[in-house]
Design a protein around this motif. Structure first.
Motif, PDB file in Angstrom:
ATOM      1  N   HIS A   3      25.350  61.125  96.987  1.00 24.87           N
ATOM      2  CA  HIS A   3      24.951  59.740  96.715  1.00 24.87           C
ATOM      3  C   HIS A   3      24.721  58.970  98.014  1.00 24.87           C
ATOM      4  CE1 HIS A   3      24.737  55.944  94.561  1.00 24.87           C
ATOM      5  NE2 HIS A   3      25.684  55.447  95.337  1.00 24.87           N
ATOM      6  N   GLY A   4      25.671  59.050  98.940  1.00 30.90           N
ATOM      7  CA  GLY A   4      25.559  58.279 100.172  1.00 30.90           C
ATOM      8  C   GLY A   4      24.429  58.735 101.070  1.00 30.90           C
ATOM      9  N   VAL A   5      24.300  60.044 101.273  1.00 21.61           N
ATOM     10  CA  VAL A   5      23.287  60.556 102.196  1.00 21.61           C
ATOM     11  C   VAL A   5      21.878  60.355 101.630  1.00 21.61           C
ATOM     12  CG1 VAL A   5      22.374  62.638 103.297  1.00 21.61           C
ATOM     13  CG2 VAL A   5      24.841  62.191 103.308  1.00 21.61           C
ATOM     14  N   LEU A   6      21.676  60.695 100.351  1.00 21.03           N
ATOM     15  CA  LEU A   6      20.325  60.598  99.790  1.00 21.03           C
ATOM     16  C   LEU A   6      19.854  59.163  99.649  1.00 21.03           C
ATOM     17  CD1 LEU A   6      20.095  63.411  97.082  1.00 21.03           C
ATOM     18  CD2 LEU A   6      19.254  63.395  99.436  1.00 21.03           C
ATOM     19  N   LEU A   7      20.758  58.249  99.258  1.00 18.95           N
ATOM     20  CA  LEU A   7      20.325  56.861  99.076  1.00 18.95           C
ATOM     21  C   LEU A   7      20.442  56.048 100.364  1.00 18.95           C
ATOM     22  CD1 LEU A   7      21.627  55.949  95.503  1.00 18.95           C
ATOM     23  CD2 LEU A   7      19.540  57.103  96.231  1.00 18.95           C
ATOM     24  N   MET A  14      17.267  70.911 104.394  1.00 18.95           N
ATOM     25  CA  MET A  14      18.371  71.648 105.001  1.00 18.95           C
ATOM     26  C   MET A  14      19.712  70.957 104.731  1.00 18.95           C
ATOM     27  SD  MET A  14      16.516  72.512 108.638  1.00 18.95           S
ATOM     28  CE  MET A  14      18.018  73.018 109.459  1.00 18.95           C
ATOM     29  N   SER A  15      19.783  69.665 105.021  1.00 15.35           N
ATOM     30  CA  SER A  15      21.041  68.937 104.860  1.00 15.35           C
ATOM     31  C   SER A  15      21.433  68.825 103.394  1.00 15.35           C
ATOM     32  CB  SER A  15      20.921  67.538 105.486  1.00 15.35           C
ATOM     33  OG  SER A  15      20.747  67.625 106.886  1.00 15.35           O
ATOM     34  N   PHE A  70      23.730  71.588 108.167  1.00  7.04           N
ATOM     35  CA  PHE A  70      23.745  70.171 107.805  1.00  7.04           C
ATOM     36  C   PHE A  70      23.453  69.313 109.029  1.00  7.04           C
ATOM     37  CE2 PHE A  70      26.207  66.194 107.672  1.00  7.04           C
ATOM     38  CZ  PHE A  70      25.661  65.589 106.557  1.00  7.04           C
ATOM     39  N   TYR A  71      24.147  69.607 110.130  1.00  3.76           N
ATOM     40  CA  TYR A  71      23.935  68.823 111.355  1.00  3.76           C
ATOM     41  C   TYR A  71      22.535  69.057 111.924  1.00  3.76           C
ATOM     42  CZ  TYR A  71      29.008  68.244 111.173  1.00  3.76           C
ATOM     43  OH  TYR A  71      30.281  67.946 110.781  1.00  3.76           O
ATOM     44  N   LEU A  72      22.072  70.290 111.862  1.00  2.00           N
ATOM     45  CA  LEU A  72      20.720  70.573 112.352  1.00  2.00           C
ATOM     46  C   LEU A  72      19.685  69.837 111.508  1.00  2.00           C
ATOM     47  CD1 LEU A  72      19.076  72.156 114.430  1.00  2.00           C
ATOM     48  CD2 LEU A  72      18.940  74.040 112.785  1.00  2.00           C
TER      49      LEU A  72
END
Length: 544
Positions: free
Chosen positions: A57-61, A106-107, A132-134
């Motif tokens: 939720h946090g990363v995508l939005l 990727m993430s 994820f970091y890449l």
């Protein structure tokens, strides 16, 4: 050639918007599951973790939806006001898009595989899979290519129009992308030189305070990266929608420059309770944080002056008679206007968060989440929806029909009701000490948890209503992109008036020098202290 360039530019903007709304669909579903779990009304199936959907939720939005939408909107704004992109800008723009998309996949894949359950802030010592970091690195680097496309177009315009003031919307777009590029240096630094080598096993430990500081060097200006495109619409587009003009070109430019200056060197106000940072530097950055009130009030004055002037031109009488003259049945105005109103309580909450004493009360409680949803998920997102309702048909060669216009206003009302219920309950529960990220099942036998239960039930109700709003907006977006009647939908840009704009407002040497000085003053000594007095670095651990 001109038409070809227009077509290429439209395709570039549309590609970004499609990814943004795809992120909204998946991230919105994760948000619904999240509030249902928090209320105790849903148990996730085996193999799906609460903190995993929280991260989705946090990363995508918070990162993907916003970044793709904003870059698509900025491309369209520059093309609309400064002319079609050159071949160079088109190539840079598409290169940036594909690098960002690859990084997003990727993430997101690592999060969905439960290999990167590190929450939206991905704080160390939580450790994610190196992919994820890449992937995050790809997203940031791709955005720099997109920024290079915009800056190249801006420089080309200035070369072709020596001595002239650049179009207001183009100038605002460049300020926004410059803010983003400078801010992302912090998160790129911590990911490339700390978190990525750490997750690969190249280094065994990482300094947590340094990584958090670099993140918040980026994390607070991220808020203004979200807000400034909304301000672009408020300053330069909404006046055209209501039949008015920009109140003051100079005031608009100055406010954007002040946002650039006072949004970056203020990350410590997110770290007020952390040890290792001297109180003086925290105090200095709190002062700089409060300076952003100045351009905010300038913006409010400019907008409502525009509304009143237009209303009186249409015959309004009395102190508030102009309100009745505004085009409330036009979704292009009404939807962003609701976002403007939401920014009043959102801004007040932000002052509380940034205040040293009051922050102690709400820090790391769900109050912060409620504030976050008023600023980003209401003020910013509703304005983005309002932009989409004319921008998408403009780019696809279709029109905003009366039916879609009516449904867009209904969607905004649904969104406002859902967000009002959810955000207010989050604020209330936060004042009672409800934690920011914990699931219902982690509260145990804490007696104070009984006081939070009604508010968490309200959050579930509000979140469910919000998800209905997401379904509505996705239906509208798909209809406007593929099924609305063919036609011409204008990209509204208001006249900036004939008043001369001071050349100093576009002298980048002045403003970038001031910005560099502020950043060095705010961060150089604290960073030296962190390095010299660093405790033993932390080993990583995974949340799952």
């Amino acid at each position: 050639m001109k038409n070809m360039s227009d077509t290429r530019g439209r395709s570039l903007s549309l590609a970004h918007l499609y990814v943004a709304y795809s992120a909204l669909a998946l991230g919105g579903l994760a948000g619904l599951l999240q509030v249902l779990v928090r209320s105790g009304g849903l148990t996730l199936p085996a193999g799906i973790d609460y903190y995993q959907i929280l991260t989705v939720h946090g990363v995508l939005l918070g990162l993907i939806l916003t970044t793709f939408f904003i870059i698509g909107f900025l491309h369209a704004s520059i093309i609309r006001t400064s002319g079609p992109y050159s071949n160079r800008s088109i190539v840079l723009g598409w290169l940036g898009f594909w690098i960002m998309l690859i990084g997003t996949i990727m993430s997101a894949s690592m999060i969905l595989l439960n290999e990167a359950t590190v929450l939206y802030t991905f704080y160390a010592p939580l450790m994610a899979h190196w992919l994820f970091y890449l992937g995050l690195t790809f997203v940031v680097v791709g955005s720099w290519f997109s920024g290079a496309a915009m800056i190249s177009a801006y420089r080309h315009w200035r070369k072709e129009h020596p001595g002239q003031t650049s179009p207001l919307l183009t100038f605002m777009a460049i300020i926004t992308i410059v803010l983003w590029i400078i801010a992302t240096l912090g998160v790129a630094g911590t990911v490339l030189f700390q978190l990525l080598p750490w997750s690969l096993g190249i280094v065994e430990r990482v300094d947590v305070l340094t990584s958090r500081t670099l993140f918040w060097y980026f994390g607070h200006p991220l808020v203004y990266f979200w807000l400034l495109p909304a301000y672009m619409a408020w300053y330069a587009i909404i006046p055209k929608v209501i039949g008015g003009r920009v109140f003051s070109d100079s005031l608009a430019r100055l406010s954007f420059l002040l946002f650039l200056l006072f949004s970056i060197p203020v990350g410590f106000h997110h770290q007020l309770v952390e040890p290792g940072i001297d109180a003086f530097w925290k105090y200095l950055q709190v002062v700089l944080t409060f300076m952003v009130v100045i351009p905010s009030l300038m913006t409010a004055f400019s907008l409502f002056a525009t509304f009143e002037i237009r209303g009186r031109e249409l015959g309004a009488k009395g102190l508030f008679g102009w309100l009745r003259k505004l085009p409330w049945k036009d979704a292009r105005f009404t939807v962003p206007f609701i976002g403007m109103l939401a920014f009043i309580p959102a801004g007040a909450g932000g002052l509380i968060n940034a205040s040293n004493q009051m922050n102690q009360v709400v820090h790391n409680t769900i109050w912060v989440t409620g504030h976050f949803h008023l600023t980003l998920a209401t003020t910013v997102v509703l304005t983005f929806f309002g932009i989409s309702y004319w921008l998408i048909p403009h780019l696809t060669g279709r029109v905003l029909t009366k039916e879609m216009n009516r449904l867009a206003i209904i969607q905004a009302i649904v969104w406002t009701v859902g967000m009002g219920i959810m955000s207010l309950s989050m604020h209330a529960a936060g004042l009672l000490g409800a934690p920011r990220r914990s699931a219902f099942s982690t509260y145990g036998d804490a007696p104070q948890a009984l006081a939070w239960i009604p508010y968490q039930a309200a959050q579930a109700i509000g979140g469910t209503i919000l998800f209905i709003g997401i379904i509505l907006v996705l239906y509208i977006v798909v209809s406007l992109a593929f099924f609305s009647p063919k036609g011409t939908e204008t990209f509204p840009v208001a006249d900036s008036g004939s008043a001369k704009t001071p050349k100093a407002l576009e002298d980048w040497r002045i403003w970038l020098t001031i910005l560099t000085a502020l950043i060095l003053i705010a961060y150089s000594v604290p960073f030296i202290d962190m390095i010299q007095q660093a405790p033993p670095a932390s080993k990583g651990y995974r949340l799952w």
